[in-house]
Motif scaffolding. Structure first.
Motif, short mmCIF file in Angstrom:
data_model
loop_
_atom_site.label_atom_id
_atom_site.label_comp_id
_atom_site.label_asym_id
_atom_site.label_seq_id
_atom_site.Cartn_x
_atom_site.Cartn_y
_atom_site.Cartn_z
N GLY A 124 -21.09 53.81 44.70
CA GLY A 124 -21.58 53.04 45.84
C GLY A 124 -21.84 53.85 47.09
N PHE A 125 -21.25 53.38 48.22
CA PHE A 125 -21.52 54.00 49.51
C PHE A 125 -21.07 55.47 49.53
CE2 PHE A 125 -20.36 54.91 54.00
CZ PHE A 125 -21.62 54.79 54.55
N ARG A 126 -19.94 55.74 48.86
CA ARG A 126 -19.44 57.13 48.83
C ARG A 126 -20.48 58.05 48.21
NH1 ARG A 126 -13.09 56.50 47.07
NH2 ARG A 126 -12.58 54.97 48.69
N ARG A 127 -21.09 57.57 47.13
CA ARG A 127 -22.10 58.40 46.48
C ARG A 127 -23.31 58.59 47.40
NH1 ARG A 127 -24.68 57.82 40.47
NH2 ARG A 127 -22.54 57.22 40.03
N ALA A 128 -23.69 57.50 48.11
CA ALA A 128 -24.83 57.58 49.04
C ALA A 128 -24.55 58.63 50.11
CB ALA A 128 -25.07 56.21 49.68
N VAL A 129 -23.30 58.65 50.60
CA VAL A 129 -22.94 59.64 51.61
C VAL A 129 -23.09 61.05 51.04
CG1 VAL A 129 -21.00 60.60 52.92
CG2 VAL A 129 -21.41 58.11 52.92
N LEU A 130 -22.54 61.25 49.83
CA LEU A 130 -22.55 62.60 49.24
C LEU A 130 -23.97 63.12 49.04
CD1 LEU A 130 -19.66 62.29 46.63
CD2 LEU A 130 -19.58 63.23 48.95
N ALA A 145 -20.19 60.51 62.42
CA ALA A 145 -21.06 59.43 62.91
C ALA A 145 -22.52 59.69 62.53
CB ALA A 145 -20.92 59.30 64.43
N GLN A 146 -22.94 60.95 62.63
CA GLN A 146 -24.33 61.27 62.26
C GLN A 146 -24.59 61.01 60.77
OE1 GLN A 146 -24.09 65.31 63.85
NE2 GLN A 146 -25.86 64.92 65.16
N ILE A 147 -23.61 61.34 59.95
CA ILE A 147 -23.78 61.11 58.51
C ILE A 147 -23.81 59.61 58.22
CG2 ILE A 147 -22.76 61.45 56.23
CD1 ILE A 147 -24.04 63.93 57.45
N GLY A 152 -27.43 55.09 56.57
CA GLY A 152 -27.91 53.74 56.82
C GLY A 152 -26.85 52.77 57.29
N SER A 153 -25.63 53.26 57.57
CA SER A 153 -24.55 52.39 58.04
C SER A 153 -23.84 53.05 59.22
CB SER A 153 -23.53 52.11 56.93
OG SER A 153 -24.16 51.58 55.79
N ALA A 159 -15.62 55.20 56.66
CA ALA A 159 -15.99 55.26 55.24
C ALA A 159 -16.61 56.61 54.91
CB ALA A 159 -16.94 54.13 54.89
N VAL A 160 -17.33 57.20 55.87
CA VAL A 160 -17.86 58.54 55.66
C VAL A 160 -16.71 59.53 55.51
CG1 VAL A 160 -19.15 60.44 56.74
CG2 VAL A 160 -20.08 58.12 56.77
#
Lengths: 205, 163
Positions: A124-130, A145-147, A152-153, A159-160
């Protein structure tokens, strides 16, 4: 377990001679046969690096896991056996390209990694961040914050942080380049010292 | 489930000794390789809490039967063992005298001796692996070890004299 077992081992001592040489040869042969027959679900090896011994594990889809010593390599492998497949063998060939690229990275002759990555351990979101982390260029940093904004969140700063802390592919997926807004380095899966070592290595290049 | 590498760590040496005792130096390593490759294939389906050593010996036993059947098809009489251990391929790997003594045993006795005295399996498990009764497995191992003790003397006492 049985009577006479231990005393019989002396009697059969000749059978155990050169076990180590034979077993080393046999294990290599087993790994090669497993790869050939499509049974090597997870291959792994370790490499020495300026940030300690790194465990590298790969499926046939790509690099699955990079783990620091402090994560306990035995525990990491046990977890991989549980969540991916217990068909796990030490086998160098599949990991040779990434091992070579890491060596180049640590000797400052490489800035990006070019190996297939298997992101199945991040959801999910963790993968999107990576998947956004490689956008931070070598020698640069970005804030949590930039990441979050890039993923997109913009409000998902914490969570980042979690995504970085649970990055299954540290060093190769550069979560070490994500730092606090005040410029301090922040936490790291490999420990703060390892994060500083990587940032200094990239800054000096 | 433990990573298969840990299974090889823990049981690789004992399975190699069993393969050496049952098949001799020339064919032991092929049997070991085939055993662990078959085990790797089946490993994800191994029930939780299964006796891993008995499971591996069972697979090794099937591989050994394949070899001994192929050998008898080639009509090599098991009883005719050359006196010189070098005839068995790799004398530097392990003691040719011990294999010479083991090779003279009937297959059933040699297997029962290996599975009990090397793998440490109880006779009940051995009977399940080789077929026949628990008593028959016990007798085969006892007869085999008695013959071995009469025909083979471990050479460890003279090892220090080697260069």
């Amino acid at each position: 377990m049985t009577t006479g077992h231990d005393s019989a081992l002396d009697f059969f001592g000749a059978l155990a001679r050169t076990d180590d040489a034979a077993l080393g040869r046999l294990r290599e042969r087993l790994a090669a046969a497993a790869e050939r027959d499509g049974l090597l679900d997870i291959a792994y090896r370790t490499i020495d690096s300026p940030v300690g011994t790194l465990l590298l594990a790969a499926t046939d889809a790509g690099l699955l896991r990079v783990a620091y010593d402090r994560e306990d390599h035995d525990a990491v492998l046990a977890k991989l056996a549980d969540v991916v497949s217990p068909r796990v063998l030490r086998a160098a060939p599949r990991l040779d390209p990434v091992a070579r690229q890491l060596e180049e990275y640590f000797s400052r002759t490489r800035r990006t990694f070019d190996v297939p990555l298997d992101f199945r351990l991040a959801k999910g979101f963790r993968r999107a961040v990576l998947t956004h982390l490689p956008d931070i260029g070598y020698g640069h940093t970005a804030s949590y914050a930039q990441i979050a904004a890039a993923a997109g969140s913009p409000r998902a700063v914490r969570a980042v942080g979690t995504a970085c802390a649970t990055n299954p592919l540290p060093v190769v997926v550069p979560c070490h380049r994500v730092v606090r807004s005040d410029g301090s380095s922040g936490g790291y899966v490999g420990g703060e010292q390892a994060k500083l070592t990587l940032l200094n290595l990239e800054a000096a290049a | 489930m433990r990573p298969f590498e840990r299974i090889v760590d823990e049981y690789g040496p004992v399975v190699l000794r069993v393969c050496r005792a049952v098949l001799g130096p020339a064919e032991a390593e092929d049997a070991w390789s085939e055993t662990f490759l078959a085990a790797l294939r089946a490993y994800p389906d191994l029930p939780e809490g299964a006796n891993v050593e008995a499971w591996l010996v069972t697979i090794a036993h099937r591989k050994a039967l394949d070899v001994t059947r192929a050998r008898s098809r080639r009509a090599v009489p098991v009883g005719e063992v050359p006196d010189r251990p070098s005839a068995f391929g790799l004398p530097q790997d392990w003691d040719g005298d011990l294999w010479a003594a083991l090779a003279r045993l009937p297959d059933r006795q040699r297997m029962a001796v290996a599975y009990h005295y090397l793998a440490g399996l109880p006779y009940r498990d051995i009977a399940e692996i080789t077929g026949g009764t628990t008593d028959a497995a016990r007798r085969a191992a006892a007869d085999g070890i008695r013959t071995l003790r009469a025909t083979y003397r471990p050479t460890s006492s003279v090892e220090g004299a080697r260069p």
